[in-house]
Design an enzyme around this catalytic site. Structure first.
Site, PDB file in Angstrom:
ATOM      1  CB  VAL A  12       6.349 -31.272  -5.112  1.00 15.19           C
ATOM      2  CG1 VAL A  12       6.395 -31.168  -3.444  1.00 15.19           C
ATOM      3  CG2 VAL A  12       7.319 -29.989  -5.472  1.00 15.19           C
ATOM      4  CB  SER A  13       4.154 -33.608  -9.255  1.00 16.44           C
ATOM      5  OG  SER A  13       4.378 -34.926  -8.911  1.00 16.44           O
ATOM      6  CB  THR A  14       3.635 -28.963 -10.483  1.00 24.34           C
ATOM      7  OG1 THR A  14       2.902 -28.558  -9.099  1.00 24.34           O
ATOM      8  CG2 THR A  14       2.521 -29.977 -11.150  1.00 24.34           C
TER       9      THR A  14
END
Length: 193
Positions: A12-14
């Site tokens: 996931v990005s964050t």
């Protein structure tokens, strides 16, 4: 159906986002086939970051043949670019490791999946050739317009010419100005009428 060992990559990005959906669907995929999950590799970082610790660990483990198949939820969770797809999948192929992207329906354990991979490779090669052509055309256009290309000279042309007129060698001029002997030579050659 043979029992395969899986390395599963999640991203996931964050830090606030969760990989729970990816994990659940990939676990179900593995269970439905009776395949053994060796390890989950989970990163919480943007996809453009090539320095993802768990991706590096997955690649290290792949080189040690700790699993037979790498599975990810979607291609964009694993790769940064088409070039990255091609080079990584080529390395997996050399290692004898298969690859599956669940949501993209890319399964290199099948003949149709391998065909898809060859098509992707052909498009990547075509894209690289187009980029080279555009760069060459841009450089030619810039030259035709009189644009100076390349790194600007760091050698003071006037100072180099004065020092040369005083009888200093190229090496002495280079030391005094603080540049390379080749840089002095090129600068003096350009300044000659």
């Amino acid at each position: 159906m043979e029992n395969k060992r899986l390395g599963i990559y999640l991203r996931v990005s964050t830090l606030e986002q969760s990989t729970e959906l990816q994990r659940r669907e990939l676990e179900q995929f593995a269970q439905a086939r009776g395949w053994q999950i060796v390890q989950f590799y989970e990163d919480k970082a943007t996809g453009t970051n090539s320095n993802r610790p768990m991706l590096r660990e997955l690649m290290r483990d792949a080189r040690q043949r700790k699993f037979d198949v790498v599975v990810c939820w979607k291609l964009d969770r694993f790769f940064r670019s088409l070039k990255d797809v091609i080079t990584t999948l080529a390395e997996f192929n050399e290692l004898g490791i298969e690859f599956i992207s669940l949501k993209d329906h890319i399964d290199l354990t099948t003949a149709s999946g391998r065909l898809m991979m060859h098509l992707l490779a052909a498009f990547a090669e075509f894209e690289a050739a187009l980029i080279k052509e555009r760069v060459r055309a841009g450089l030619s256009n810039a030259k035709a317009k009189g644009v100076r290309l390349g790194r600007p000279s760091t050698v003071d042309q006037t100072q180099a010419a004065l020092l040369r007129a005083q009888g200093l060698t190229l090496s002495q001029i280079a030391r005094q100005i603080g540049c390379s002997k080749a840089g002095v030579y090129k600068t003096l050659r350009k300044s000659k009428p």
